[in-house]
Design a protein around this motif. Structure first.
Motif, short mmCIF file in Angstrom:
data_model
loop_
_atom_site.label_atom_id
_atom_site.label_comp_id
_atom_site.label_asym_id
_atom_site.label_seq_id
_atom_site.Cartn_x
_atom_site.Cartn_y
_atom_site.Cartn_z
N THR A 261 -39.43 -38.69 40.00
CA THR A 261 -38.88 -40.00 40.34
C THR A 261 -38.18 -40.65 39.15
O THR A 261 -38.34 -40.23 38.00
CB THR A 261 -39.99 -40.93 40.85
OG1 THR A 261 -40.99 -41.09 39.82
CG2 THR A 261 -40.64 -40.37 42.10
N GLY B 195 -35.74 -38.27 55.67
CA GLY B 195 -36.45 -37.87 54.45
C GLY B 195 -36.61 -38.94 53.41
O GLY B 195 -36.85 -38.63 52.23
N VAL C 280 -38.45 -41.71 51.15
CA VAL C 280 -39.80 -41.78 50.60
C VAL C 280 -40.01 -43.14 49.93
O VAL C 280 -39.06 -43.87 49.68
CB VAL C 280 -40.07 -40.64 49.59
CG1 VAL C 280 -40.03 -39.28 50.28
CG2 VAL C 280 -39.04 -40.67 48.44
N TYR C 281 -41.28 -43.43 49.64
CA TYR C 281 -41.68 -44.74 49.09
C TYR C 281 -42.53 -44.45 47.87
O TYR C 281 -43.65 -43.94 48.00
CB TYR C 281 -42.48 -45.47 50.16
CG TYR C 281 -42.85 -46.91 49.90
CD1 TYR C 281 -41.95 -47.94 50.16
CD2 TYR C 281 -44.13 -47.26 49.47
CE1 TYR C 281 -42.32 -49.27 49.99
CE2 TYR C 281 -44.50 -48.58 49.29
CZ TYR C 281 -43.59 -49.59 49.55
OH TYR C 281 -43.97 -50.90 49.39
N LYS C 282 -42.02 -44.69 46.69
CA LYS C 282 -42.70 -44.27 45.47
C LYS C 282 -42.87 -45.42 44.47
O LYS C 282 -41.96 -46.25 44.31
CB LYS C 282 -41.92 -43.13 44.79
CG LYS C 282 -41.80 -41.86 45.64
CD LYS C 282 -43.15 -41.24 45.96
CE LYS C 282 -43.01 -39.98 46.79
NZ LYS C 282 -44.32 -39.41 47.17
N LEU D 194 -40.43 -47.39 55.74
CA LEU D 194 -39.89 -46.04 55.83
C LEU D 194 -39.42 -45.73 57.25
O LEU D 194 -38.36 -45.12 57.45
CB LEU D 194 -40.93 -45.03 55.38
CG LEU D 194 -41.16 -44.95 53.88
CD1 LEU D 194 -42.31 -44.00 53.56
CD2 LEU D 194 -39.89 -44.47 53.16
N LYS E 265 -38.10 -33.78 42.94
CA LYS E 265 -39.14 -34.74 43.32
C LYS E 265 -39.61 -35.61 42.15
O LYS E 265 -40.48 -36.45 42.32
CB LYS E 265 -40.33 -34.01 43.95
CG LYS E 265 -40.02 -33.42 45.32
CD LYS E 265 -41.27 -32.97 46.05
CE LYS E 265 -40.96 -32.55 47.47
NZ LYS E 265 -42.17 -32.21 48.24
N PHE F 276 -33.99 -41.65 49.26
CA PHE F 276 -34.01 -40.36 49.93
C PHE F 276 -33.46 -39.31 48.98
O PHE F 276 -32.82 -39.63 47.97
CB PHE F 276 -33.23 -40.39 51.24
CG PHE F 276 -31.73 -40.52 51.09
CD1 PHE F 276 -30.90 -39.44 51.31
CD2 PHE F 276 -31.15 -41.73 50.75
CE1 PHE F 276 -29.53 -39.55 51.17
CE2 PHE F 276 -29.77 -41.86 50.61
CZ PHE F 276 -28.96 -40.77 50.82
N ARG F 277 -33.73 -38.04 49.31
CA ARG F 277 -33.39 -36.97 48.36
C ARG F 277 -32.16 -36.15 48.76
O ARG F 277 -31.48 -35.62 47.90
CB ARG F 277 -34.59 -36.04 48.18
CG ARG F 277 -35.81 -36.73 47.57
CD ARG F 277 -36.88 -35.71 47.20
NE ARG F 277 -38.02 -36.34 46.55
CZ ARG F 277 -39.20 -36.57 47.14
NH1 ARG F 277 -39.36 -36.22 48.41
NH2 ARG F 277 -40.19 -37.13 46.49
N GLU G 47 -45.65 -50.01 53.59
CA GLU G 47 -44.95 -48.75 53.31
C GLU G 47 -44.46 -48.06 54.58
O GLU G 47 -43.28 -47.70 54.69
CB GLU G 47 -45.87 -47.80 52.54
CG GLU G 47 -45.29 -46.40 52.36
CD GLU G 47 -46.25 -45.45 51.67
OE1 GLU G 47 -45.88 -44.28 51.51
OE2 GLU G 47 -47.36 -45.87 51.29
N ASN H 145 -35.65 -44.83 57.67
CA ASN H 145 -35.43 -43.42 58.00
C ASN H 145 -34.76 -43.24 59.35
O ASN H 145 -33.81 -42.45 59.48
CB ASN H 145 -36.76 -42.65 57.99
CG ASN H 145 -37.18 -42.23 56.59
OD1 ASN H 145 -36.34 -42.02 55.72
ND2 ASN H 145 -38.46 -42.12 56.36
#
Length: 474
Positions: free
Chosen positions: A352, A323, A325-327, A123, A350, A32-33, A119, A127
């Motif tokens: 990674t 928030g 994410v899956y990258k 999340l 953003k 998460f960010r 995914e 989350n």
């Protein structure tokens, strides 16, 4: 829950198969960010639900028939789904662990189609429960050791929001819930007494209180604000306690307020109860509470033993999105070499962190407090006998050397080769672990407002790889 996925995961899966990439080994990170509520840290939760999901991950005949009816997917892909199961590796931060932005919470190493299809659920689980656990822990800390109960089922965002939300709140330190099914399924202690309807059902408030004490003498908590808290509510409660509980030798009882000036009313109620010989009678309150209201009530001298917190906890109302994410972080070539991948954006936050990684938490050996997290390549090892230089990955001139430290890898193996290798702890043990781990954070990091920044550092090797990939994308 296999069909609880974004549709693009299926179209990409079909595409991977058609392009000859179905067996391409991939590495994805869940992270998460930003910490909700501009807090200093978040709490990891949701792993137990991820395990339940993967253990039952398959596509039924009805699922295949539905997908065939969309006229988008090849028969080869549909045949692949008929025998679908997760065969990859999964590493995760244990539930209840304090977590910080941009570091991997869950890492998946699996063939491309498998990694893509799981995914959405990963999340969703991380989350939701991490969000509620993070909010609940703020509220628990605001209560300063007083009991906090989760009261939000009827205001939750759907059934799962109520059920697993209560679970997440318990991990974060709540003592129990009003949600009965969360007790049945997960062992979150459920409890409750009465609503205003009970009082209104009788000809008099006193009769309602007396009857309740007779029915539940060992669990007599009376709701005293249906009519007038101080003029009739508390006096009628004292009368019922005197006439029913005292002859039975029962000292444990309580009153609850759900409205009014909680600071003033609880101070006055405490005096009345003490003067009547009920110093052990606990006072609990509810009504749209959160960490800031609880903090203010205690600063105003409110005499409260327990807080029932509903909508603002179970919906994380102040910031209802975690928030995560899956990258994609890396892939393997035909020889099994790991090829790092990076997502570049004009929005710097953003961009990674590439590669298959692991994260160490660095603790000061003298204080036991967490000093920083250190993200490095999966095969890097820290030597606690040698000085460790940390640097801010965004401002590399900011450096610090640690000498007297211990280091612990945050993620643990959960699945290896599709086999569950993680011993799932009991929920009560997760709660205890969570409290212990939060206690390793400095008070400055735990502040509600303007918390101290906790540093997330990259190893030199990982930083160099990231810079090389960024330079290639110029």
């Amino acid at each position: 829950m296999s069909m609880l996925c974004d549709f693009y995961e299926l179209t990409m899966g079909n595409g991977y198969l058609q392009a000859g990439l179905k067996d391409r080994m991939t590495y994805f990170d869940v992270f998460f960010r930003d910490v909700p509520d501009k807090g200093g840290f978040a709490l990891a939760a949701g792993l137990d639900q991820i395990i339940e999901y993967i253990e039952d991950l398959h596509f039924s005949e009805e699922d295949i028939a539905y997908l065939r009816g969309r006229n988008l997917f090849s028969e080869e892909f549909l045949d692949y789904l008929k025998n679908f199961k997760f065969t990859g590796d999964l590493y995760a931060v244990p539930e209840g662990t304090p977590i910080f932005p941009r570091e991997p919470i869950v890492t998946v190493r699996a063939p491309a189609i498998q990694a893509q299809i799981i995914e959405t659920f990963l999340l969703l689980a991380v989350n939701h429960q991490s969000l509620i656990a993070t909010k609940a822990n703020r509220i628990v800390r605001a209560a300063r050791g007083r009991t906090v109960l989760e009261f939000g089922s009827r205001r939750a965002q759907g059934t799962d929001g109520a059920i697993t939300g209560a679970r997440a709140a318990y991990i974060a330190g709540c003592k129990g819930t009003a949600c009965t099914i969360s007790d049945q399924l997960y062992g979150v202690p459920a409890g409750g007494t009465m609503a205003h309807a009970w009082v209104q059902m009788f000809d008099s408030q006193y009769e309602a209180f007396k009857t309740y004490c007779q029915l539940y003498p060992t669990n007599a908590t009376l709701l005293v604000d249906t009519y007038n808290t101080l003029k009739s509510g508390v006096p009628d409660a004292i009368r019922a306690f005197n006439e029913v509980l005292r002859p039975m030798g029962i000292q444990k009882c309580g009153i609850r307020l759900d409205s009014g000036d909680m600071a003033y009313l609880t101070r006055e109620a405490r005096k009345m109860l003490d003067d009547a010989g009920w110093p052990g009678c606990e006072i609990s309150v509810s009504n749209a509470l959160d960490e800031y209201l609880i903090q203010d009530l205690l600063l105003q001298g409110a005499q409260i033993d327990a807080f029932g917190v509903g909508e603002r906890m179970i919906t994380a109302r102040s910031e209802p999105v975690f928030g995560g994410v899956y990258k994609l972080a890396a892939v393997e070539d035909n020889q099994g070499n790991i090829i790092p991948k990076i997502k570049v954006s004009e929005n710097v936050s953003k961009i990674t962190i590439p590669h298959f990684k692991k994260t160490y938490r660095i603790f000061d050996r003298a204080t036991g407090k967490a000093e920083a997290d250190y993200i490095c390549l999966h095969d890097e090892e820290l030597d606690e006998t040698k000085p460790l230089e940390l640097f801010d990955p965004s401002a590399t001139w900011k450096r610090k050397t640690l000498t007297n430290f211990t280091a612990r890898v945050l993620q643990v193996p959960v699945y290896l080769g599709g086999k569950l290798v993680y011993q799932q702890p009991k929920l009560k043990d997760i709660q205890t672990y969570c409290a212990q781990q939060v206690d390793t954070l400095w008070d400055e990091v735990k502040r509600f407002d303007y918390p101290h920044k906790y540093y997330i550092d990259l190893s030199q090797k990982l930083w160099d790889i990231k810079q090389e990939l960024l330079n290639q994308r110029k």
